[in-house]
Design a protein around this motif. Structure first.
Motif, PDB file in Angstrom:
ATOM      1  N   ALA A  53       6.579  78.648  -1.819  1.00 25.04           N
ATOM      2  CA  ALA A  53       6.253  77.495  -2.663  1.00 25.04           C
ATOM      3  C   ALA A  53       7.528  76.859  -3.216  1.00 25.04           C
ATOM      4  CB  ALA A  53       5.325  77.921  -3.790  1.00 25.04           C
ATOM      5  N   PRO A  54       8.292  76.150  -2.396  1.00 19.54           N
ATOM      6  CA  PRO A  54       9.532  75.531  -2.882  1.00 19.54           C
ATOM      7  C   PRO A  54       9.299  74.462  -3.948  1.00 19.54           C
ATOM      8  CG  PRO A  54       9.072  74.827  -0.630  1.00 19.54           C
ATOM      9  CD  PRO A  54       8.087  75.900  -0.979  1.00 19.54           C
ATOM     10  N   PHE A  55       8.090  73.929  -4.036  1.00 18.70           N
ATOM     11  CA  PHE A  55       7.772  72.912  -5.038  1.00 18.70           C
ATOM     12  C   PHE A  55       8.104  73.395  -6.447  1.00 18.70           C
ATOM     13  CE2 PHE A  55       4.828  71.162  -8.158  1.00 18.70           C
ATOM     14  CZ  PHE A  55       5.042  69.791  -7.997  1.00 18.70           C
ATOM     15  N   ASN A  56       7.784  74.673  -6.743  1.00 15.16           N
ATOM     16  CA  ASN A  56       7.949  75.190  -8.103  1.00 15.16           C
ATOM     17  C   ASN A  56       9.391  75.112  -8.588  1.00 15.16           C
ATOM     18  OD1 ASN A  56       5.198  75.831  -8.310  1.00 15.16           O
ATOM     19  ND2 ASN A  56       5.537  77.729  -7.203  1.00 15.16           N
ATOM     20  N   VAL A  57      10.320  75.600  -7.803  1.00 14.70           N
ATOM     21  CA  VAL A  57      11.726  75.569  -8.237  1.00 14.70           C
ATOM     22  C   VAL A  57      12.252  74.136  -8.225  1.00 14.70           C
ATOM     23  CG1 VAL A  57      12.792  76.087  -5.994  1.00 14.70           C
ATOM     24  CG2 VAL A  57      13.941  76.755  -8.093  1.00 14.70           C
ATOM     25  N   LEU A  58      11.850  73.332  -7.247  1.00 15.55           N
ATOM     26  CA  LEU A  58      12.291  71.931  -7.197  1.00 15.55           C
ATOM     27  C   LEU A  58      11.820  71.148  -8.415  1.00 15.55           C
ATOM     28  CD1 LEU A  58      11.780  71.168  -3.426  1.00 15.55           C
ATOM     29  CD2 LEU A  58      13.917  70.861  -4.704  1.00 15.55           C
ATOM     30  N   LYS A  59      10.625  71.405  -8.862  1.00 20.20           N
ATOM     31  CA  LYS A  59      10.055  70.701 -10.015  1.00 20.20           C
ATOM     32  C   LYS A  59      10.774  71.080 -11.310  1.00 20.20           C
ATOM     33  CE  LYS A  59       6.592  68.401 -12.026  1.00 20.20           C
ATOM     34  NZ  LYS A  59       6.889  66.992 -12.206  1.00 20.20           N
ATOM     35  N   GLU A  60      11.193  72.331 -11.420  1.00 21.76           N
ATOM     36  CA  GLU A  60      11.741  72.837 -12.680  1.00 21.76           C
ATOM     37  C   GLU A  60      13.254  72.718 -12.815  1.00 21.76           C
ATOM     38  OE1 GLU A  60       9.809  73.587 -15.188  1.00 21.76           O
ATOM     39  OE2 GLU A  60       8.080  73.179 -13.921  1.00 21.76           O
ATOM     40  N   ILE A  61      13.959  72.389 -11.763  1.00 23.51           N
ATOM     41  CA  ILE A  61      15.419  72.239 -11.841  1.00 23.51           C
ATOM     42  C   ILE A  61      15.762  71.159 -12.861  1.00 23.51           C
ATOM     43  CG2 ILE A  61      17.446  71.417 -10.563  1.00 23.51           C
ATOM     44  CD1 ILE A  61      16.165  72.656  -8.044  1.00 23.51           C
ATOM     45  N   LYS A  62      16.729  71.460 -13.730  1.00 24.94           N
ATOM     46  CA  LYS A  62      17.135  70.506 -14.773  1.00 24.94           C
ATOM     47  C   LYS A  62      18.251  69.570 -14.325  1.00 24.94           C
ATOM     48  CE  LYS A  62      14.376  72.246 -17.899  1.00 24.94           C
ATOM     49  NZ  LYS A  62      13.277  72.709 -17.102  1.00 24.94           N
ATOM     50  N   ALA A  63      18.989  69.939 -13.305  1.00 27.04           N
ATOM     51  CA  ALA A  63      20.102  69.108 -12.830  1.00 27.04           C
ATOM     52  C   ALA A  63      19.583  67.732 -12.432  1.00 27.04           C
ATOM     53  CB  ALA A  63      20.793  69.771 -11.643  1.00 27.04           C
ATOM     54  N   GLU A  64      20.459  66.757 -12.507  1.00 29.92           N
ATOM     55  CA  GLU A  64      20.098  65.380 -12.161  1.00 29.92           C
ATOM     56  C   GLU A  64      20.330  65.053 -10.688  1.00 29.92           C
ATOM     57  OE1 GLU A  64      18.650  63.068 -14.257  1.00 29.92           O
ATOM     58  OE2 GLU A  64      18.465  64.784 -15.608  1.00 29.92           O
ATOM     59  N   LYS A  65      21.068  65.918  -9.980  1.00 29.89           N
ATOM     60  CA  LYS A  65      21.390  65.653  -8.581  1.00 29.89           C
ATOM     61  C   LYS A  65      21.061  66.877  -7.735  1.00 29.89           C
ATOM     62  CE  LYS A  65      25.189  62.497  -9.660  1.00 29.89           C
ATOM     63  NZ  LYS A  65      26.642  62.241  -9.469  1.00 29.89           N
ATOM     64  N   LEU A  66      20.668  66.613  -6.492  1.00 30.07           N
ATOM     65  CA  LEU A  66      20.313  67.671  -5.551  1.00 30.07           C
ATOM     66  C   LEU A  66      20.872  67.323  -4.175  1.00 30.07           C
ATOM     67  CD1 LEU A  66      18.447  70.177  -4.779  1.00 30.07           C
ATOM     68  CD2 LEU A  66      16.725  68.452  -4.203  1.00 30.07           C
ATOM     69  N   TYR A  69      18.568  68.680   8.765  1.00 23.87           N
ATOM     70  CA  TYR A  69      18.285  67.501   7.953  1.00 23.87           C
ATOM     71  C   TYR A  69      18.840  67.779   6.566  1.00 23.87           C
ATOM     72  CZ  TYR A  69      15.344  63.922   5.671  1.00 23.87           C
ATOM     73  OH  TYR A  69      14.874  62.840   4.960  1.00 23.87           O
ATOM     74  N   ILE A  70      19.642  66.849   6.055  1.00 24.30           N
ATOM     75  CA  ILE A  70      20.240  67.005   4.733  1.00 24.30           C
ATOM     76  C   ILE A  70      19.901  65.792   3.881  1.00 24.30           C
ATOM     77  CG2 ILE A  70      22.480  66.002   5.363  1.00 24.30           C
ATOM     78  CD1 ILE A  70      23.740  68.308   3.628  1.00 24.30           C
ATOM     79  N   VAL A  71      19.710  66.046   2.595  1.00 25.30           N
ATOM     80  CA  VAL A  71      19.246  65.017   1.667  1.00 25.30           C
ATOM     81  C   VAL A  71      20.095  65.044   0.398  1.00 25.30           C
ATOM     82  CG1 VAL A  71      17.301  64.386   0.181  1.00 25.30           C
ATOM     83  CG2 VAL A  71      16.874  65.150   2.495  1.00 25.30           C
ATOM     84  N   TYR A  72      20.452  63.858  -0.071  1.00 25.99           N
ATOM     85  CA  TYR A  72      20.999  63.705  -1.420  1.00 25.99           C
ATOM     86  C   TYR A  72      19.915  63.010  -2.232  1.00 25.99           C
ATOM     87  CZ  TYR A  72      23.396  61.694  -5.391  1.00 25.99           C
ATOM     88  OH  TYR A  72      23.722  61.320  -6.665  1.00 25.99           O
ATOM     89  N   ALA A  73      19.529  63.633  -3.355  1.00 23.10           N
ATOM     90  CA  ALA A  73      18.473  63.063  -4.195  1.00 23.10           C
ATOM     91  C   ALA A  73      18.887  63.143  -5.656  1.00 23.10           C
ATOM     92  CB  ALA A  73      17.153  63.812  -3.978  1.00 23.10           C
ATOM     93  N   GLU A  74      18.315  62.254  -6.423  1.00 20.75           N
ATOM     94  CA  GLU A  74      18.531  62.258  -7.871  1.00 20.75           C
ATOM     95  C   GLU A  74      17.193  62.406  -8.574  1.00 20.75           C
ATOM     96  OE1 GLU A  74      20.722  58.689  -8.782  1.00 20.75           O
ATOM     97  OE2 GLU A  74      22.511  59.393  -7.702  1.00 20.75           O
ATOM     98  N   ARG A  75      17.241  63.016  -9.729  1.00 22.30           N
ATOM     99  CA  ARG A  75      16.023  63.221 -10.518  1.00 22.30           C
ATOM    100  C   ARG A  75      15.409  61.876 -10.835  1.00 22.30           C
ATOM    101  NH1 ARG A  75      12.589  66.886 -10.851  1.00 22.30           N
ATOM    102  NH2 ARG A  75      14.086  68.536 -11.172  1.00 22.30           N
ATOM    103  N   THR A  76      14.123  61.722 -10.585  1.00 20.31           N
ATOM    104  CA  THR A  76      13.410  60.486 -10.888  1.00 20.31           C
ATOM    105  C   THR A  76      13.341  60.321 -12.395  1.00 20.31           C
ATOM    106  OG1 THR A  76      12.080  60.772  -8.902  1.00 20.31           O
ATOM    107  CG2 THR A  76      11.208  59.280 -10.586  1.00 20.31           C
ATOM    108  N   GLN A  77      13.693  59.121 -12.849  1.00 23.52           N
ATOM    109  CA  GLN A  77      13.654  58.863 -14.286  1.00 23.52           C
ATOM    110  C   GLN A  77      12.199  58.789 -14.752  1.00 23.52           C
ATOM    111  OE1 GLN A  77      16.459  58.883 -16.120  1.00 23.52           O
ATOM    112  NE2 GLN A  77      17.458  59.345 -14.189  1.00 23.52           N
ATOM    113  N   LYS A  78      11.928  59.428 -15.883  1.00 23.75           N
ATOM    114  CA  LYS A  78      10.552  59.467 -16.398  1.00 23.75           C
ATOM    115  C   LYS A  78      10.317  58.384 -17.409  1.00 23.75           C
ATOM    116  CE  LYS A  78      10.319  64.304 -15.455  1.00 23.75           C
ATOM    117  NZ  LYS A  78      10.286  65.634 -15.882  1.00 23.75           N
TER     118      LYS A  78
END
Length: 175
Positions: A82-95, A166-175
């Motif tokens: 379940a990679p969703f769980n750790v991805l959802k909870e990461i506090k960093a702004e960049k991935l 496949y590699i991705v650069y992503a930023e935390r979506t602003q809430k």
């Protein structure tokens, strides 16, 4: 794990992508135990800390509470149920994260001797994008590359022109 047989092409592409998006002044939490690529990042001037080998499906609190600017995850999420769980909870702004892509001509990877070295998921690019978006990330850049082998056969020929990573650069979506 690699017994002095490093995935040089993958490391070269991964490092170039990382350098394109992440400055050496930004602190990095690299998901997964210390490995040859985390050592490469350090040798290029990055401030890198790794997780300690905990099962990130069950115990993702350390990763979620880490005070880092960036989280990297190179060939990690395919091992999680379940990679969703750790991805959802990461506090960093960049991935910055990479995955091996699902190959239509080859089954998912499964080590017969190491239960940690098995792929629960092998994503198509759209599936990984969707996972990131659902977990609150906005994808800013992506790249893909092949992984040819020096073996004889139909599968090795297909690996010359079928993207494997496949590699991705992503930023935390602003809430």
């Amino acid at each position: 794990m690699y017994e002095n047989n490093f995935p040089n092409k993958r490391y070269k592409h991964t490092l170039a992508f990382l350098q394109k998006h992440i400055d050496t002044s930004e602190s990095i939490l690299d998901l997964g135990v210390e490995n040859p690529f985390s050592e490469i990042m350090k040798s290029k001037g990055y401030n890198v800390k790794n997780t300690l080998g905990e099962d990130l499906d069950i115990n993702f609190q350390n990763a979620a509470q880490a005070d880092s600017d960036v989280v990297t995850a190179f060939e990690i999420f395919e091992h999680l149920v379940a990679p969703f769980n750790v991805l959802k909870e990461i506090k960093a702004e960049k991935l910055v994260a990479s995955i091996p892509m699902r190959l239509w001509f080859s089954p998912a990877y499964r080590s017969k001797t190491d239960p940690w070295d098995r792929h629960y998921h092998e994503f198509e690019d759209w599936q990984f994008d969707w996972l990131l978006e659902k977990a609150g990330w906005t994808i800013k850049d992506t790249a893909k590359w092949t992984n040819p082998t020096k073996k004889i056969g139909i599968r090795p020929i297909l690996r010359y022109f079928t993207n494997r990573y496949y590699i991705v650069y992503a930023e935390r979506t602003q809430k």
